[in-house]
Design a protein around this motif. Structure first.
Motif, short mmCIF file in Angstrom:
data_model
loop_
_atom_site.label_atom_id
_atom_site.label_comp_id
_atom_site.label_asym_id
_atom_site.label_seq_id
_atom_site.Cartn_x
_atom_site.Cartn_y
_atom_site.Cartn_z
N ASN A 2 0.66 -1.19 0.13
CA ASN A 2 0.07 -0.04 -0.07
C ASN A 2 0.83 1.37 -0.13
N ASN A 3 2.04 1.35 0.56
CA ASN A 3 2.92 2.25 0.47
C ASN A 3 4.11 2.23 -0.40
N SER A 4 4.13 1.41 -1.40
CA SER A 4 5.20 1.29 -2.24
C SER A 4 5.39 2.26 -3.24
N ILE A 5 6.56 2.63 -3.45
CA ILE A 5 6.77 3.92 -4.50
C ILE A 5 6.50 3.56 -5.87
N GLU A 6 6.58 2.48 -6.08
CA GLU A 6 6.33 2.01 -7.43
C GLU A 6 4.68 1.51 -7.66
N PRO A 7 3.89 1.56 -8.79
CA PRO A 7 3.08 0.77 -9.05
C PRO A 7 2.99 -0.70 -9.07
N GLY A 8 2.15 -1.47 -8.56
CA GLY A 8 2.01 -2.91 -8.23
C GLY A 8 0.74 -3.29 -8.59
N VAL A 9 0.95 -4.61 -8.78
CA VAL A 9 -0.25 -5.56 -9.05
C VAL A 9 0.03 -6.87 -8.20
N ILE A 10 -1.14 -7.38 -7.67
CA ILE A 10 -1.22 -8.75 -6.88
C ILE A 10 -2.01 -9.86 -7.74
N ILE A 11 -1.28 -10.89 -8.00
CA ILE A 11 -1.98 -12.13 -8.44
C ILE A 11 -2.15 -13.07 -7.25
N ALA A 12 -3.34 -13.38 -7.12
CA ALA A 12 -3.65 -14.39 -5.95
C ALA A 12 -4.00 -15.68 -6.56
N VAL A 13 -3.23 -16.84 -6.15
CA VAL A 13 -3.48 -18.17 -6.55
C VAL A 13 -3.90 -18.95 -5.49
N ALA A 14 -5.10 -19.47 -5.36
CA ALA A 14 -5.78 -20.40 -4.30
C ALA A 14 -6.78 -21.29 -4.96
N GLY A 15 -6.67 -22.29 -4.21
CA GLY A 15 -7.34 -23.77 -4.81
C GLY A 15 -9.04 -23.69 -4.63
N PHE A 16 -9.39 -24.48 -4.04
CA PHE A 16 -11.16 -24.77 -3.91
C PHE A 16 -11.70 -23.74 -3.13
N SER A 17 -11.09 -23.28 -2.43
CA SER A 17 -12.08 -21.82 -1.61
C SER A 17 -11.17 -20.64 -1.79
N ASN A 18 -11.27 -19.99 -2.68
CA ASN A 18 -10.60 -18.73 -2.81
C ASN A 18 -10.84 -17.75 -1.95
N SER A 19 -10.66 -17.75 -0.61
CA SER A 19 -10.72 -16.58 0.06
C SER A 19 -9.43 -15.70 0.05
N LEU A 20 -8.59 -16.06 -0.49
CA LEU A 20 -7.15 -15.40 -0.54
C LEU A 20 -7.49 -14.01 -1.30
N GLY A 21 -7.92 -14.31 -2.50
CA GLY A 21 -8.16 -13.04 -3.37
C GLY A 21 -9.01 -11.96 -2.66
N GLY A 22 -10.10 -12.39 -2.06
CA GLY A 22 -10.92 -11.49 -1.57
C GLY A 22 -10.18 -10.75 -0.22
N ALA A 23 -9.39 -11.70 0.48
CA ALA A 23 -8.71 -11.11 1.73
C ALA A 23 -7.69 -10.24 1.26
N LEU A 24 -7.03 -10.42 0.27
CA LEU A 24 -6.02 -9.25 -0.31
C LEU A 24 -6.62 -8.14 -0.86
N ALA A 25 -7.71 -8.26 -1.64
CA ALA A 25 -8.40 -7.27 -2.39
C ALA A 25 -8.86 -6.52 -1.39
N ALA A 26 -9.56 -6.73 -0.11
CA ALA A 26 -10.12 -6.09 0.82
C ALA A 26 -9.41 -4.92 1.63
N ASN A 27 -7.89 -5.50 1.49
CA ASN A 27 -6.93 -5.05 2.24
C ASN A 27 -5.76 -3.90 1.78
N VAL A 28 -5.69 -4.09 0.20
CA VAL A 28 -4.58 -3.37 -0.31
C VAL A 28 -5.38 -2.51 -1.24
N ASN A 29 -4.50 -1.39 -1.75
CA ASN A 29 -4.88 -0.33 -2.58
C ASN A 29 -4.42 -0.55 -4.22
N VAL A 30 -4.05 -1.57 -4.63
CA VAL A 30 -3.33 -2.03 -5.87
C VAL A 30 -4.42 -3.11 -6.58
N PRO A 31 -4.40 -3.32 -7.57
CA PRO A 31 -5.38 -4.35 -8.35
C PRO A 31 -5.00 -5.65 -7.82
#
Length: 472
Positions: free
Chosen positions: A367-396
């Motif tokens: 959230n404070n990085s000086i550069e622009p960034g993107v996160i790619i989330a890789v999860a299996g049967f129950s992808n709560s990871l993508g949602g948990a990341l998206a709810a806490n970061v200000n990058v795509p």
């Protein structure tokens, strides 16, 4: 106001975050010091940053390191940016060598209370406030959570330094102070007192940290001192301290400054920079038109551009976060797609279910990085990871679930696509498309030009294939 208050980057591991300086590990193994515009007073960092302060401190330190390298080597490799310095990694000596020429500050307060010996140095009775000593004295302190006065003998007996090393530090400190005093006197400034820090590089003593800056030293106007020694005003952040004292309420200092006080503090920092160096701070110039993408008037954009030019970082990052090491191969397929695009990529592992508490620490950097960034989330049967990341970061955040066959994909896809409100997670099925989506989300001009070329190349191939096959 345009200020640099915080530095973070997934590309540079944080070594230490001080009150004003952030230290990071450079790819070369050296240390990158970012001098921010944060201001500390009374052992606390204020909420209000001071425009140009970091560049003033960094520029002055570089100025003095250059002027004194004939006395002792220092840790400077090069000035990377107005707010950044690349330095050699030295073993710091946990002692501050405080050199004083006048009876003032904490020493005067102790003197008023009856103290006559300071760090092993005894001064006579009958002295007055701000009175000069016959010659400068060295009053060392330890670098601990709370610095304390200590005699040279106790520094040796407690194991801080050897006697030989202390004697060498004391001599060098006096020589540095003499050079600083003489140069400043020529500019109408009195070097009242200061502190020096040393380190060992390959067993040799070198100078580190900063020197002769408004934060590490006390300056007086020689003209002001001549008119009334006891009321001489400090040419440093004492102006802010006095404002805080005057506005103290219920025993608490204000946590923030008014815009007027911040601007005046900035003006004072810029003034002392110009008086010492003889030139205005280059990054403080505001009349010239800002050239596209240079960030001349944006300290963060300028800093990033200079770090990229110095080869210390790439201009953007992609973090590929997997919920389990079992997803490594899938993540590597995604990572391979960034080859040739000049993007920093990094693999991370965290489970939203099993150790989701670490997401906050990761998000602090993203959230404070000086550069622009993107996160790619890789999860299996129950992808709560993508949602948990998206709810806490200000990058795509782009989810690219791992799958072995279409049946497994069908099971995984639903949990990636359906997200609650406030969790803007995007979902892309193919690893190559996930990488391409990330490149487009970064939206950098150079990447858009490269993607235009890729698109044209694809069209050219299809056109060539059409021309070849239509005649069959």
């Amino acid at each position: 106001m345009n200020t640099l208050t915080h530095f973070a980057s997934p590309q540079l591991p944080l070594l230490h975050r001080g009150k004003v300086r952030d230290s990071l590990r450079a790819p070369s193994g050296d240390r990158l010091i970012i001098v921010t515009d944060r201001l500390s007073a009374f052992d606390s960092v204020l909420e209000t940053a001071i425009p140009h302060k970091g560049a003033v401190l960094n520029g002055l330190a570089n100025f003095w390191f250059d002027k004194t390298q004939h006395i002792i080597p220092n840790h400077v490799i090069k000035l990377v940016d107005a707010n950044a310095m690349l330095v050699k990694e030295a073993e710091p000596i946990k002692v501050e060598m405080v050199v004083r020429q006048y009876l003032t500050g904490s020493m005067w307060r102790g003197y008023q209370a009856g103290q006559r010996t300071f760090s092993g140095v005894t001064v006579p009775d009958g002295l007055t406030k701000n009175q000069p000593f016959p010659h400068s004295i060295v009053t060392p302190t330890t670098k601990e959570e709370s610095d304390r006065e200590i005699t040279p003998e106790n520094l040796v007996s407690e194991g801080w330094v050897t006697k030989e090393l202390y004697d060498q530090m004391a001599v060098k400190s006096q020589m540095l102070f003499a050079v600083g005093s003489q140069l400043l006197a020529e500019k109408g400034i009195i070097l009242v007192d200061t502190k020096y820090e040393f380190g060992l590089l390959n067993g040799k003593l070198i100078l580190i940290d900063e020197m002769h800056t408004p934060d590490s030293s006390r300056f007086w106007s020689a003209k002001d001192y001549a008119q009334n020694p006891e009321t001489a005003e400090q040419m440093d952040k004492e102006y802010v301290r006095q404002w805080l004292i005057a506005n103290k309420q219920d025993g608490q200092y204000p946590r923030a400054l008014t815009p007027e006080v911040a601007q005046e503090a900035s003006r004072r920092y810029l003034d002392i920079y110009q008086r010492i160096t003889g030139s205005a701070l280059p990054t403080a110039e505001t009349e010239a038109t800002d050239a596209p993408h240079t960030g001349r008037h944006d300290s963060r954009a300028r800093l990033l551009a200079n770090l990229v030019q110095a080869g210390l970082v790439k201009d953007a990052w992609v973090n590929i976060v997997m919920s389990s090491p079992a997803d490594k191969e899938h993540c590597l397929k995604i990572r391979d797609q960034f080859e040739g695009y000049g993007i920093f990529t990094q693999l991370r592992v965290t489970s939203a279910h099993k150790n989701g508490e670490v997401i906050a620490d990761m998000a602090e950097i993203w959230n404070n990085s000086i550069e622009p960034g993107v996160i790619i989330a890789v999860a299996g049967f129950s992808n709560s990871l993508g949602g948990a990341l998206a709810a806490n970061v200000n990058v795509p955040v782009i989810s690219c679930p791992s799958w072995k066959d279409y049946a497994e994909l069908a099971m995984n896809l639903n949990s990636s696509v359906i997200m609650p409100s406030g969790t803007p997670n995007l979902t892309v099925v193919r690893p190559d498309n996930a990488a391409q989506a990330a490149l487009r989300a970064l939206n950098l001009p150079r990447l858009r030009e490269r993607l235009n070329q890729d698109i044209k190349a694809t069209k050219a191939k299809l056109k060539a294939a059409d021309a070849e096959l239509r005649v069959l």
